[in-house]
Design an enzyme around this catalytic site. Structure first.
Site: not given
Ligand code: PLP
Length: 409
Positions: A236, A314, A341-342, A370
């Protein structure tokens, strides 16, 4: 993005100019820096080096097998969210004892695969999932190592579509359910409760939600008196996509993690995805047409939301930068859009931009996470190529998909 930079007016990835690469490969394509991936991995590990964590790269951020191989060489494990990702991680050479499997909807088939492969942890997201894993493990006569995922009900400031740690989100068990699960887990005789795991969301730019999460984990450990072998703190960690994004400072958090590790004598796991690959790639694309709108000019690119979804999905902000700078001014505002086409197939609007011509090349920045992994065949468009650079060496790590393979389905 130190591996992606200008030398005079030319955009370079490592030691190769993008101008040179577009003369050899058809656009659009993803262009990665291998040095960038390696440096990000090292610097992430270095932040937490006192705790000697196991890093399980989140495969969904980028599942190109060559990227996985680079990370495997660095010592990385993998965090997977499907049977396909699990098989790919193993194929890249990552040992099953460095693989954790998350996700709320694992099928029986995926569970069977994970048990047979002896992975480090299946991170369980509900009581009913645990019951199914216990049943499958019994049939296979294998004691199975699981983690239990906590939903700490923490509001991490990020886009609502990538938050995962609030009570209303589908992930993990609430504190009270998790505690009662732990206290009753002995009944599931084929499972070994080895870990508690947590992942509160993605693109988080403040340390505070991570610190709060640690406090919730402490509370649970104290209440259950379970000595978890592993504490999986998830991923995250955000990166700076735009100038106003704050840079996350992990120093203080890492000290807290180390204190926590010593106090509870556990092994720490992290699951970073974006922080490892996000800033390591650009998407190189051509201005197919310029089109006059009522109060702006559209620059219609040959890459679309099918190739890079984050902006449509997002509301993400990704800068688009010229492959060759020209220091001339464009007249009026300019909006970069794609061919799909969006209406949401649009990327970014600038009030000021350099003079742009048809057939100019530009690059969407910070697309390593991503990006390719979220791309699709929408509008029956083939998946685009992925190319990686290591110093002066250029390597195609995925060929553009053959259009023929799309015609029979
Ligand atoms: C997507 C995900 C991550 C990675 O998240 P990042 O924001 O890319 O670091 C880690 N653990 C789980 C369970 C996830 O679903």
């Amino acid at each position: 993005m130190s591996y992606v930079r200008y030398k005079n007016n030319d955009l370079f990835v490592e030691n190769v100019s993008v101008k040179k690469i577009v003369s050899k490969f058809n656009t659009p394509f993803y262009l990665y820096s291998e040095g960038g991936v390696i440096q990000n991995y090292k610097s992430f590990l270095n932040n937490f080096k006192k705790s000697r964590p196991l890093i399980c790269f989140s495969v969904k951020a980028n599942s190109n097998i060559q990227i996985l191989k680079i990370l495997k060489k660095m010592g990385s494990g993998a965090d997977v969210v499907s049977g396909g990702e699990l098989l790919k991680a193993i194929k890249s050479g990552i040992k099953p004892n460095k693989i954790v499997f998350s996700g709320v909807g694992k099928t029986e088939e995926e569970i069977r695969l994970a048990i047979k492969k002896n992975i480090l942890l299946i991170n369980v997201e509900s009581e009913n999932e645990a019951i199914l894993i216990n049943k499958v493990a019994g049939k296979l006569k294998k004691k199975t190592s699981i983690g239990i995922r906590l939903n700490p009900d923490i509001n991490a400031p990020t886009h609502k579509k990538i938050s995962t740690g609030k009570a209303e989100d589908k992930f993990g068990l609430s504190k009270t359910s998790l505690i009662s699960f732990c206290l009753n887990s002995k009944k599931l005789r084929n499972l070994r409760l080895n870990a508690i795991s947590v992942h509160i969301g993605s693109q988080i730019l403040s340390e505070n939600p991570f610190k709060k999460t640690l406090r919730v984990l402490e509370e649970i450990i104290k209440k259950t008196k379970i000595n978890f072998k592993f504490v999986d703190l998830g991923g995250g960690f955000g990166i700076t996509y735009k100038k106003s994004d704050r840079k996350i400072n992990l120093k203080n958090y890492s000290n807290l993690v180390e204190k926590f590790r010593r106090k509870y004598n556990c092994n720490i796991i992290f699951e970073p995805g974006r922080a490892i690959v996000g800033d390591t790639a650009i998407l190189v694309t051509k201005v197919q047409y310029l089109k006059k709108g009522s109060n702006k000019t559209f620059a219609i690119l040959n890459a679309g939301m099918n190739d890079f979804m984050r902006i449509a999905l997002y509301d993400a902000v990704h800068n688009i930068i010229p492959v060759v700078k020209n220091n001339k001014k464009n007249k009026g505002p300019l909006e970069f859009v794609g061919p799909i086409c969006e209406t949401t197939c649009k990327f970014i609007k600038y009030n000021k931009y350099q003079k742009l011509n048809q057939s100019d090349y530009v690059a969407i920045s910070d697309v390593g996470a991503y990006g390719a992994s979220l791309s699709s065949n929408y509008n029956t468009k083939p998946l685009i190529a992925e190319i990686i650079i290591n110093k002066t060496k250029v390597r195609v790590i995925r060929k553009k998909q053959d259009i023929k393979s799309l015609l029979n389905q």
